[in-house]
Design an enzyme around this catalytic site. Sequence first.
Site, mmCIF file in Angstrom:
data_model
loop_
_atom_site.group_PDB
_atom_site.id
_atom_site.type_symbol
_atom_site.label_atom_id
_atom_site.label_comp_id
_atom_site.label_asym_id
_atom_site.label_seq_id
_atom_site.Cartn_x
_atom_site.Cartn_y
_atom_site.Cartn_z
ATOM 1 N N SER A 103 6.183 15.609 2.180
ATOM 2 C CA SER A 103 5.497 16.531 3.084
ATOM 3 C C SER A 103 6.519 17.470 3.702
ATOM 4 O O SER A 103 7.663 17.078 3.955
ATOM 5 C CB SER A 103 4.779 15.751 4.191
ATOM 6 N N SER A 104 6.105 18.689 3.977
ATOM 7 C CA SER A 104 7.006 19.638 4.641
ATOM 8 C C SER A 104 7.302 19.208 6.072
ATOM 9 O O SER A 104 8.222 19.750 6.704
ATOM 10 C CB SER A 104 6.413 21.048 4.609
ATOM 11 N N CYS A 105 6.562 18.212 6.598
ATOM 12 C CA CYS A 105 6.875 17.641 7.917
ATOM 13 C C CYS A 105 8.229 16.935 7.905
ATOM 14 O O CYS A 105 8.777 16.623 8.968
ATOM 15 C CB CYS A 105 5.803 16.633 8.332
ATOM 16 N N TYR A 132 4.977 10.149 11.013
ATOM 17 C CA TYR A 132 4.560 10.467 9.642
ATOM 18 C C TYR A 132 5.754 10.957 8.826
ATOM 19 O O TYR A 132 5.979 10.530 7.685
ATOM 20 C CB TYR A 132 3.463 11.528 9.691
ATOM 21 N N LYS A 136 7.633 9.383 5.357
ATOM 22 C CA LYS A 136 7.758 10.177 4.133
ATOM 23 C C LYS A 136 9.223 10.310 3.709
ATOM 24 O O LYS A 136 9.545 10.258 2.514
ATOM 25 C CB LYS A 136 7.131 11.556 4.344
ATOM 26 N N HIS A 176 -6.578 18.934 9.264
ATOM 27 C CA HIS A 176 -5.538 19.938 9.391
ATOM 28 C C HIS A 176 -6.162 21.276 9.810
ATOM 29 O O HIS A 176 -7.370 21.406 9.944
ATOM 30 C CB HIS A 176 -4.779 20.079 8.076
#
Length: 306
Positions: A103-105, A132, A136, A176
């Site tokens: 994820s770009s998170c 989160y 990841k 989202h």
Amino acid sequence: MRILLTGGSGMVGKNFFEHPQTSAFEVLSPTRGKLNLFDYIAVENYIHKVNPDIIIHAAGKVGGIEANISSPVAFLVENLDMGRNIVMAARNVGVTKLLNLGSSCMYPHEAINPLKEENILRGELEPTNEGYALAKIMTTRLCEYISRENPRYQYKTLVPCNLYGRWDKFDPQYGHLIPAVIHKLHQAKKIGKKEVTIWGDGTAKREFMNAADFADALVYAVNNFESLSPVMNIGLGYDYSINEYYQFIANTVGYNGTFIHDISKPAGMKQKLVDISKQRAWKWQANMEIQEGIAKTYAFYLERFE
């Protein structure tokens, strides 16, 4: 080719099944009732039984800012447990190809945009979704370590930008941005609400890819696995502000009210645009424009919820 897909009932999984080229594969995607991803022994036994050529790990607990803020323990522990179990079981059984979805998170909240893959773990994470992101990152690093210890195991990670589309979650508390705003503006139009609130000042920028495009990237990854980088972003290469997304959705929904900003609410990272240099070299690109994607997502919303 036999593929074991986790998360087949989620947005990414269902869009993968809807892709016209997946009929060329044998895709196994057990439901939660048939395979508990939190039970390591069950996961290992299942993988040993079905003996897949490749595993795509798309399962995860996902949600927007509200959900991440209210349930950080679940977002950390559940994603951590699922990632560890599927990756370690795959290695212990002897499956040599695994495609993990990041994820770009995972990127530091003050990283320079566009976000390059080598910037992972080079700064503090965005506090609103730190749990989160940590889960990841751990799964991504685990894949890298396994491949480093034994190159026969090609465990790779795709890091998609924000996704939306058919089979998305439209609940404002858990969804989202795009699906949540579709629901919010549709309901505002129905009841004649003249004002809708945007969290923050609306200037934060986000990159949203339609899940159908990402499914195409997954199919391409399966067919071109050897040339795939160990960790690679998948994105559009451009982004829009939160205010612009609200206006795009208002135009599609037909909402003519005004927007007000609540700057006391968290808005997350100021920008989250992934660098797609590796993706371009890999010769894949997304095709769906944002207006087309929002229109298709709104049509799905009306079909399912109205």
